[in-house]
Motif scaffolding. Structure first.
Motif, PDB file in Angstrom:
ATOM      1  N   LEU A  58       0.939  -0.883   0.074  1.00 35.00           N
ATOM      2  CA  LEU A  58       0.050   0.343  -0.353  1.00 35.00           C
ATOM      3  C   LEU A  58       1.102   1.276   0.173  1.00 35.00           C
ATOM      4  O   LEU A  58       0.681   2.023  -0.806  1.00 35.00           O
ATOM      5  N   ARG A  59       1.836   1.095   0.574  1.00 39.38           N
ATOM      6  CA  ARG A  59       3.039   2.095   0.817  1.00 39.38           C
ATOM      7  C   ARG A  59       2.906   2.699  -0.377  1.00 39.38           C
ATOM      8  O   ARG A  59       4.085   4.114  -1.339  1.00 39.38           O
ATOM      9  N   ASP A  60       4.618   1.547  -1.072  1.00 36.17           N
ATOM     10  CA  ASP A  60       4.796   2.038  -2.241  1.00 36.17           C
ATOM     11  C   ASP A  60       3.632   1.894  -2.617  1.00 36.17           C
ATOM     12  O   ASP A  60       4.437   3.010  -4.997  1.00 36.17           O
ATOM     13  N   THR A  61       2.128   2.009  -3.052  1.00 35.65           N
ATOM     14  CA  THR A  61       1.425   1.847  -4.518  1.00 35.65           C
ATOM     15  C   THR A  61       0.653   3.226  -4.059  1.00 35.65           C
ATOM     16  O   THR A  61      -0.038   3.646  -5.295  1.00 35.65           O
ATOM     17  N   LEU A  62       0.387   4.055  -3.321  1.00 33.00           N
ATOM     18  CA  LEU A  62      -0.491   4.936  -3.001  1.00 33.00           C
ATOM     19  C   LEU A  62       0.335   6.046  -3.017  1.00 33.00           C
ATOM     20  O   LEU A  62       1.317   6.057  -3.382  1.00 33.00           O
ATOM     21  N   PRO A  63      -0.624   7.021  -3.127  1.00 33.79           N
ATOM     22  CA  PRO A  63       0.751   8.474  -3.562  1.00 33.79           C
ATOM     23  C   PRO A  63       1.080   9.117  -2.285  1.00 33.79           C
ATOM     24  O   PRO A  63       0.416   9.007  -1.604  1.00 33.79           O
ATOM     25  N   THR A  64       2.061   9.796  -2.364  1.00 38.88           N
ATOM     26  CA  THR A  64       2.637   9.899  -1.284  1.00 38.88           C
ATOM     27  C   THR A  64       1.529  10.961  -0.412  1.00 38.88           C
ATOM     28  O   THR A  64       2.048  10.485   0.574  1.00 38.88           O
ATOM     29  N   PRO A  65       0.805  11.231  -1.409  1.00 37.75           N
ATOM     30  CA  PRO A  65       0.541  12.272   0.118  1.00 37.75           C
ATOM     31  C   PRO A  65      -0.583  11.424   0.968  1.00 37.75           C
ATOM     32  O   PRO A  65      -1.517  12.224   1.917  1.00 37.75           O
ATOM     33  N   SER A  66      -1.120  10.435  -0.012  1.00 36.28           N
ATOM     34  CA  SER A  66      -2.245   9.595   1.429  1.00 36.28           C
ATOM     35  C   SER A  66      -1.501   9.367   2.532  1.00 36.28           C
ATOM     36  O   SER A  66      -0.382   8.532   2.515  1.00 36.28           O
ATOM     37  N   ARG A  67      -2.430   8.855   3.491  1.00 33.23           N
ATOM     38  CA  ARG A  67      -2.009   8.894   4.656  1.00 33.23           C
ATOM     39  C   ARG A  67      -2.522   8.021   5.178  1.00 33.23           C
ATOM     40  O   ARG A  67      -3.507   6.553   4.704  1.00 33.23           O
ATOM     41  N   LEU A  68      -1.317   6.737   5.573  1.00 35.87           N
ATOM     42  CA  LEU A  68      -1.598   5.321   5.518  1.00 35.87           C
ATOM     43  C   LEU A  68      -1.932   4.716   7.756  1.00 35.87           C
ATOM     44  O   LEU A  68      -0.844   5.065   8.094  1.00 35.87           O
ATOM     45  N   VAL A  69      -2.095   4.243   7.686  1.00 34.17           N
ATOM     46  CA  VAL A  69      -3.057   3.427   8.875  1.00 34.17           C
ATOM     47  C   VAL A  69      -2.310   2.215   9.193  1.00 34.17           C
ATOM     48  O   VAL A  69      -3.763   1.606   8.816  1.00 34.17           O
ATOM     49  N   VAL A  70      -1.703   1.772   9.657  1.00 33.15           N
ATOM     50  CA  VAL A  70      -1.714   0.455   9.952  1.00 33.15           C
ATOM     51  C   VAL A  70      -2.419  -0.367  11.070  1.00 33.15           C
ATOM     52  O   VAL A  70      -1.434   0.182  12.289  1.00 33.15           O
ATOM     53  N   THR A  71      -2.662  -1.515  11.472  1.00 30.03           N
ATOM     54  CA  THR A  71      -3.134  -1.697  12.888  1.00 30.03           C
ATOM     55  C   THR A  71      -3.592  -3.385  12.519  1.00 30.03           C
ATOM     56  O   THR A  71      -3.583  -3.818  11.896  1.00 30.03           O
ATOM     57  N   ASP A  72      -3.025  -4.243  14.037  1.00 30.55           N
ATOM     58  CA  ASP A  72      -3.809  -5.613  14.298  1.00 30.55           C
ATOM     59  C   ASP A  72      -3.599  -5.563  15.575  1.00 30.55           C
ATOM     60  O   ASP A  72      -3.071  -4.718  16.679  1.00 30.55           O
ATOM     61  N   LEU A  73      -4.121  -6.200  15.600  1.00 35.20           N
ATOM     62  CA  LEU A  73      -4.137  -6.835  17.415  1.00 35.20           C
ATOM     63  C   LEU A  73      -2.793  -7.724  18.372  1.00 35.20           C
ATOM     64  O   LEU A  73      -2.503  -6.706  19.404  1.00 35.20           O
ATOM     65  N   SER A  74      -2.577  -8.320  17.262  1.00 35.37           N
ATOM     66  CA  SER A  74      -1.016  -8.566  17.706  1.00 35.37           C
ATOM     67  C   SER A  74       0.323  -7.513  17.429  1.00 35.37           C
ATOM     68  O   SER A  74       1.133  -6.984  16.979  1.00 35.37           O
ATOM     69  N   PRO A  75       0.786  -7.247  18.993  1.00 35.50           N
ATOM     70  CA  PRO A  75       1.896  -6.577  18.550  1.00 35.50           C
ATOM     71  C   PRO A  75       2.960  -7.363  18.028  1.00 35.50           C
ATOM     72  O   PRO A  75       4.256  -6.623  17.659  1.00 35.50           O
ATOM     73  N   ALA A  76       3.433  -8.554  18.436  1.00 34.21           N
ATOM     74  CA  ALA A  76       4.414  -9.258  18.137  1.00 34.21           C
ATOM     75  C   ALA A  76       4.489  -9.372  16.215  1.00 34.21           C
ATOM     76  O   ALA A  76       5.528  -8.487  15.592  1.00 34.21           O
TER      77      ALA A  76
END
Length: 270
Positions: A58-76
């Motif tokens: 996603l970060r490689d493909t989305l335009p640079t100005p796009s905001r990306l927030v990544v979440t998961d339940l597992s810290p590991a």
């Protein structure tokens, strides 16, 4: 979120990422990232992101100005995901439960999830929560595995689990394939406040490291804890896994993978 992801601890995320990622997740992530970009979102929330296989695309493909927030339940799992991004890259990684997202209403244009929805204990509630953080007219894009019978690698893994635990086989290998009915998903999406479309995601990938893949299916899954609890040698199970994959799929090891993709639009005021 369901209990299963809580067991992705210790070395499991690393083996999951390197042993399984290149063969059963990478191509699906490329496809989903392309679909995401076509929607032209200015802000994207990924839920149940795991080790960041889709996140990196996603970060490689989305335009640079796009905001990306990544979440998961597992810290590991998120620790592995974090390692895929250089300091200063425009991505925010947050531990979060997809059933109770720590974000204000109407915060994102797109919520996206690769092979995570099946772990949510209440799909309709999870879709409503995704809808809450979406702006009016926002989109939800996610993939889920088709039936186990349509994914031979999973049949092989389940067969080995049944061989290793003939009296009480663990059910984890079946879990990722537990949301395989598109009509059920479309109904759940409608109840969650979305109008949705469904498409198939057939993928074909040759596994050039069958040993590493077999190892990933053992060491990159919660079954590794079951093996330790029952005093079984994981290396013996890896050998069984490789033999079963060869017997069912052949040499070279070419995976025909099948998944579903859902593109949903939040209903209501636009």
């Amino acid at each position: 979120m369901a209990e299963a992801p809580r067991f992705f601890t210790g070395d499991i995320p690393r083996h999951y990422d390197t042993g399984l990622g290149p063969w059963i997740f990478a191509d699906a992530a490329e496809d989903l990232a392309r679909r995401a970009v076509a929607l032209r979102p200015a802000s994207v929330l990924e839920i149940a992101a795991g080790t960041g296989i889709l996140s990196r695309r996603l970060r490689d493909t989305l335009p640079t100005p796009s905001r990306l927030v990544v979440t998961d339940l597992s810290p590991a799992m998120l620790e592995v995901a974090q390692g895929k991004f250089a300091p200063g890259e425009d991505v925010k990684i947050v531990q979060a439960d997809a059933m109770a997202l720590p974000f204000p209403d109407a915060s994102f244009d797109l919520v996206i999830c690769q092979f995570g929805v099946m772990f949510f204990p209440d799909k309709v509630a999870a879709f409503r929560e995704a809808g809450r953080v979406l702006r009016p007219g926002g989109r939800l894009l996610f993939s889920s595995w088709a039936a186990m019978r349509d994914n031979a690698f999973a049949q092989a893994a389940e067969a080995v689990a049944e061989q290793a635990f003939p009296d009480d086989p663990p059910g984890f290998y079946k879990y990722p394939f537990s949301y395989d009915d598109p009509e059920q998903a479309l109904s759940d999406l409608a109840q969650g406040g979305f109008a949705a479309e469904h498409s198939e995601q057939p993928l074909r990938r040759e596994v050039t490291d069958p040993e590493g893949f077999a190892r990933g299916l053992v060491y990159g899954n919660p079954i590794i804890g079951e093996l330790a609890d029952r005093g079984l040698d994981p290396e013996e199970v890896v050998a069984r896994m490789r033999a079963e994959l060869t017997a069912r799929i052949g040499t070279p090891l070419v995976l025909d993978l099948r998944a579903h993709v859902f593109t949903a639009r939040k209903l209501g005021a636009t």
